[in-house]
Design a protein around this motif. Structure first.
Motif, PDB file in Angstrom:
ATOM      1  N   SER A 214       0.848  -1.194   0.000  1.00  0.00           N
ATOM      2  CA  SER A 214       0.000   0.000   0.000  1.00  0.00           C
ATOM      3  C   SER A 214       0.885   1.246   0.000  1.00  0.00           C
ATOM      4  N   ASP A 215       0.269   2.392  -0.285  1.00  0.00           N
ATOM      5  CA  ASP A 215       1.032   3.649  -0.324  1.00  0.00           C
ATOM      6  C   ASP A 215       1.717   3.919   1.004  1.00  0.00           C
ATOM      7  N   VAL A 216       1.042   3.577   2.108  1.00  0.00           N
ATOM      8  CA  VAL A 216       1.637   3.787   3.430  1.00  0.00           C
ATOM      9  C   VAL A 216       2.914   2.972   3.585  1.00  0.00           C
ATOM     10  N   MET A 217       2.878   1.717   3.176  1.00  0.00           N
ATOM     11  CA  MET A 217       4.017   0.830   3.410  1.00  0.00           C
ATOM     12  C   MET A 217       5.152   1.062   2.412  1.00  0.00           C
ATOM     13  N   LYS A 218       4.828   1.610   1.241  1.00  0.00           N
ATOM     14  CA  LYS A 218       5.872   1.874   0.253  1.00  0.00           C
ATOM     15  C   LYS A 218       6.862   2.931   0.738  1.00  0.00           C
ATOM     16  N   GLU A 219       6.461   3.717   1.728  1.00  0.00           N
ATOM     17  CA  GLU A 219       7.346   4.764   2.260  1.00  0.00           C
ATOM     18  C   GLU A 219       8.489   4.194   3.096  1.00  0.00           C
ATOM     19  N   PHE A 220       8.333   2.954   3.549  1.00  0.00           N
ATOM     20  CA  PHE A 220       9.370   2.366   4.400  1.00  0.00           C
ATOM     21  C   PHE A 220      10.482   1.758   3.560  1.00  0.00           C
ATOM     22  N   GLU A 221      11.677   2.268   3.723  1.00  0.00           N
ATOM     23  CA  GLU A 221      12.845   1.742   3.028  1.00  0.00           C
ATOM     24  C   GLU A 221      14.092   2.140   3.830  1.00  0.00           C
ATOM     25  N   PRO A 222      14.798   1.166   4.383  1.00  0.00           N
ATOM     26  CA  PRO A 222      14.699  -0.282   4.154  1.00  0.00           C
ATOM     27  C   PRO A 222      13.674  -0.946   5.076  1.00  0.00           C
ATOM     28  N   ARG A 223      13.370  -2.212   4.730  1.00  0.00           N
ATOM     29  CA  ARG A 223      12.561  -3.067   5.598  1.00  0.00           C
ATOM     30  C   ARG A 223      13.428  -4.257   6.020  1.00  0.00           C
ATOM     31  N   VAL A 224      13.401  -4.554   7.294  1.00  0.00           N
ATOM     32  CA  VAL A 224      14.274  -5.608   7.858  1.00  0.00           C
ATOM     33  C   VAL A 224      13.432  -6.536   8.721  1.00  0.00           C
ATOM     34  N   TRP A 225      13.659  -7.844   8.546  1.00  0.00           N
ATOM     35  CA  TRP A 225      12.972  -8.852   9.383  1.00  0.00           C
ATOM     36  C   TRP A 225      14.032  -9.670  10.125  1.00  0.00           C
ATOM     37  N   VAL A 226      13.900  -9.732  11.462  1.00  0.00           N
ATOM     38  CA  VAL A 226      14.842 -10.501  12.275  1.00  0.00           C
ATOM     39  C   VAL A 226      14.054 -11.355  13.267  1.00  0.00           C
ATOM     40  N   SER A 227      14.352 -12.654  13.317  1.00  0.00           N
ATOM     41  CA  SER A 227      13.749 -13.546  14.311  1.00  0.00           C
ATOM     42  C   SER A 227      14.585 -13.497  15.585  1.00  0.00           C
ATOM     43  N   VAL A 228      13.929 -13.294  16.718  1.00  0.00           N
ATOM     44  CA  VAL A 228      14.637 -13.113  17.988  1.00  0.00           C
ATOM     45  C   VAL A 228      14.537 -14.364  18.844  1.00  0.00           C
ATOM     46  N   SER A 229      13.314 -14.785  19.166  1.00  0.00           N
ATOM     47  CA  SER A 229      13.047 -15.952  19.993  1.00  0.00           C
ATOM     48  C   SER A 229      13.666 -15.785  21.378  1.00  0.00           C
ATOM     49  N   ASP A 230      14.230 -16.883  21.948  1.00  0.00           N
ATOM     50  CA  ASP A 230      14.738 -16.834  23.320  1.00  0.00           C
ATOM     51  C   ASP A 230      16.168 -16.321  23.404  1.00  0.00           C
ATOM     52  N   ASP A 231      16.743 -15.922  22.277  1.00  0.00           N
ATOM     53  CA  ASP A 231      18.142 -15.496  22.247  1.00  0.00           C
ATOM     54  C   ASP A 231      18.221 -14.021  21.873  1.00  0.00           C
ATOM     55  N   PHE A 232      17.959 -13.136  22.855  1.00  0.00           N
ATOM     56  CA  PHE A 232      18.038 -11.701  22.590  1.00  0.00           C
ATOM     57  C   PHE A 232      19.499 -11.274  22.727  1.00  0.00           C
ATOM     58  N   ASP A 233      20.266 -11.661  21.717  1.00  0.00           N
ATOM     59  CA  ASP A 233      21.699 -11.364  21.663  1.00  0.00           C
ATOM     60  C   ASP A 233      21.882 -10.070  20.884  1.00  0.00           C
ATOM     61  N   VAL A 234      22.276  -9.006  21.569  1.00  0.00           N
ATOM     62  CA  VAL A 234      22.349  -7.689  20.936  1.00  0.00           C
ATOM     63  C   VAL A 234      23.330  -7.681  19.771  1.00  0.00           C
ATOM     64  N   VAL A 235      24.461  -8.362  19.919  1.00  0.00           N
ATOM     65  CA  VAL A 235      25.460  -8.384  18.844  1.00  0.00           C
ATOM     66  C   VAL A 235      24.898  -9.107  17.621  1.00  0.00           C
ATOM     67  N   ARG A 236      24.287 -10.290  17.847  1.00  0.00           N
ATOM     68  CA  ARG A 236      23.710 -11.051  16.728  1.00  0.00           C
ATOM     69  C   ARG A 236      22.625 -10.264  16.021  1.00  0.00           C
ATOM     70  N   LEU A 237      21.744  -9.617  16.797  1.00  0.00           N
ATOM     71  CA  LEU A 237      20.632  -8.878  16.196  1.00  0.00           C
ATOM     72  C   LEU A 237      21.129  -7.654  15.438  1.00  0.00           C
ATOM     73  N   THR A 238      22.094  -6.940  16.010  1.00  0.00           N
ATOM     74  CA  THR A 238      22.649  -5.775  15.317  1.00  0.00           C
ATOM     75  C   THR A 238      23.302  -6.194  14.004  1.00  0.00           C
ATOM     76  N   LYS A 239      24.042  -7.282  14.049  1.00  0.00           N
ATOM     77  CA  LYS A 239      24.698  -7.784  12.847  1.00  0.00           C
ATOM     78  C   LYS A 239      23.667  -8.190  11.796  1.00  0.00           C
ATOM     79  N   ALA A 240      22.601  -8.878  12.224  1.00  0.00           N
ATOM     80  CA  ALA A 240      21.570  -9.324  11.284  1.00  0.00           C
ATOM     81  C   ALA A 240      20.871  -8.132  10.642  1.00  0.00           C
TER      82      ALA A 240
END
Length: 520
Positions: A214-240
């Motif tokens: 939609s027009d609303v969502m086209k404004e978002f750039e970049p889009r990033v998806w990261v799975s976290v689960s039980d491992d909230f590792d700041v270094v891993r998430l930042t790198k991903a």
């Protein structure tokens, strides 16, 4: 409940296949071995015939002695497999040596080697025969019955192909609400949280927003998806996040440098980041970790968003979500629509489906994961079997307050024998681990989990493909959020695999300490 012996029937069936008459002829290395192995086959066949009843009784909490018996049977099965592997190895060695037996000295050494093999193997065979006899006699004390449902070698049904072209059912109000939350440009970035119990479809709703054009969502750039689960590792998430934004592998190791680079990449951009499936292992720890992770986000353009999915309301509050959407169970009609997508081939409904609809809706309890899994299970059953499965005593498992766990365990319980072992093997994968089809098939092949039917003449890779597609069809696997060539298991399905495997599989959890998985 940890039930490591639950796929024992599948394992025993594989051993019986190796003890079939055509295979026994190949073990003629030891004098009289064919008769002894035939006795093994007879005893194991008698045990397999009642094993489903034994597993049912164990699942429903009957008998410490029965659990011990199943444990002893499992240990014996591994020893039988070891002996058969030794036979196979020795047979191969003799075939190789037989090509080079020109000298007398080599013939003499070969004769002594054969005598030693006869002595050693006879001793092992005798011990296993005695143990097998004792275990076979013990089974009679439990009053086990032949239920007629012993594990059989799997043959792929002609209508079990992967479902394609499925639409996201229902949630129109939820979709509109999430898009409205994402359209508000009040600060540099803010957190939108989707909160709800496991199996409700939080990730599916986040995927809808993430992939929306939609027009609303086209404004978002970049889009990033990261799975976290039980491992909230700041270094891993930042790198991903940094790798997703730059589409490049991050080589630097210093966390401060990663954060600096991410800060520069996000500066002035209206970004959307999804942090999927965040668990709360401690309020203070999560608060500190979130403070560190979100440091580079403040330089983004006004209206940037972080979508968080979680089962825990506290997570949304700790991450200071300005918008919280509590996801409720689906309506019975929506659940039935999801069920039908997965249960019927070419929309071909059974004649008495209307009579079963209410019972199916009750089993799903508004959970789309339950509807998909139950649909995948019943899709491959004859209609006259449906009512029996819907009335199965496994629905009444003691200690199971969550109906989705009952559905998942029932789905596993009704898997064909070979697929049980292949699925349980997936317990080695951490939560949200993405894997390729070829990668997993090669792992199955390396473990000897793919069995060639006697009448078939197909490549192991092709059989593995059928296994994989069957598990995908049953919703035990699902496509990854960002990459359609990769697959994941819902974290409840991962729990199911660990429950099924028990202590028979070693799980490589710590990826930071040198553990790795083959890429595929």
């Amino acid at each position: 409940m940890a039930v490591g012996e639950i796929f024992l029937g599948a394992f025993l069936q594989l051993l019986l296949d190796r003890l079939a008459p055509r295979e026994i002829l190949n073990f003629g290395l030891v004098k009289g071995v064919d008769k002894k192995l035939k006795k093994w086959s007879d005893n194991l066949s008698a045990i397999v015939a009642v094993l489903n009843d034994a597993e049912d009784k164990q699942l429903t909490g009957h008998g410490v002695e029965l659990k011990l018996w199943l444990g002893d049977l499992r240990d014996l099965a591994y020893d039988v497999e070891d002996v058969l592997d030794k036979f196979a190895t020795k047979r191969l060695k003799r075939q190789i040596e037989g090509r080079d037996q020109a000298s007398t000295s080599k013939k003499v050494r070969s004769s002594f080697s054969k005598l030693k093999l006869n002595f050693d193997m006879n001793s092992e065979i005798k011990k296993i025969t005695e143990r097998l006899q004792e275990i076979s006699e013990r089974k009679d004390k439990f009053g086990l019955k032949d239920t007629g449902a012993s594990s059989q070698a799997w043959s792929r049904p002609p209508t079990s192909g992967v479902l394609g072209g499925l639409t996201v059912v229902g949630r129109d109000g939820d979709k509109a609400k999430i898009l409205d939350m994402l359209s508000r440009d009040n600060v540099n970035f803010h957190v939108v949280a989707i909160v709800g119990m496991a199996g409700l479809g939080k990730t599916t709703l986040a995927q809808f927003a993430f992939n929306n054009n939609s027009d609303v969502m086209k404004e978002f750039e970049p889009r990033v998806w990261v799975s976290v689960s039980d491992d909230f590792d700041v270094v891993r998430l930042t790198k991903a996040i940094l790798e997703s934004v730059t589409s490049k592998r991050v080589e630097v190791e210093e966390f401060s440098k990663m954060q600096h680079d991410l800060n520069e990449q996000l500066r002035g951009k209206k970004f959307l980041i999804v942090l999927d499936d965040i668990w709360n292992k401690g309020d203070r720890d999560l608060d500190d970790l979130w403070t560190r992770l979100q440091s580079p986000f403040s330089v983004g353009a006004q209206g940037s968003k972080i979508i968080v999915t979680t089962r825990d309301q506290n997570v949304a509050e700790i991450m200071r979500a300005t918008e919280i959407h509590n996801l409720e169970p689906m309506s019975d009609d929506n659940c039935l629509e999801i069920f039908e997508q997965h249960a019927f081939v070419n929309n071909d409904r059974p004649p008495n489906f209307e009579l079963l609809q209410k019972k199916i809706a009750e089993k799903c309890r508004g959970l789309p994961l339950a509807a998909r899994t139950l649909g995948g299970l019943l899709r491959l059953k004859e209609i006259n079997e449906w009512e029996g499965i819907l009335n199965d005593k496994l629905w009444n498992l003691s200690g199971e307050s969550d109906n989705i766990l009952r559905v998942l365990k029932l789905s596993y319980h009704h898997l064909p024998s070979n697929l049980k072992r292949c699925f349980a093997y997936c317990s080695i994968f951490p939560n949200d681990y993405e894997f390729g089809e070829k990668q997993l098939i090669l792992l199955w092949m390396a473990e000897g989990l793919i069995q060639q039917p006697p009448e078939a003449n197909r490549q192991m890779e092709d059989l593995g493909h059928d296994y994989f597609q069957e598990l995908l069809c049953r919703s035990l696997f699902q496509k990854a959020s960002e990459n359609n060539s990769r697959y994941v298991m819902h974290d409840l399905v991962t729990d199911l695999a660990q429950w099924a495997a028990g202590n028979t599989c070693f799980r490589l959890e710590d990826k930071k300490k040198g553990c790795f998985y083959p890429s595929g």
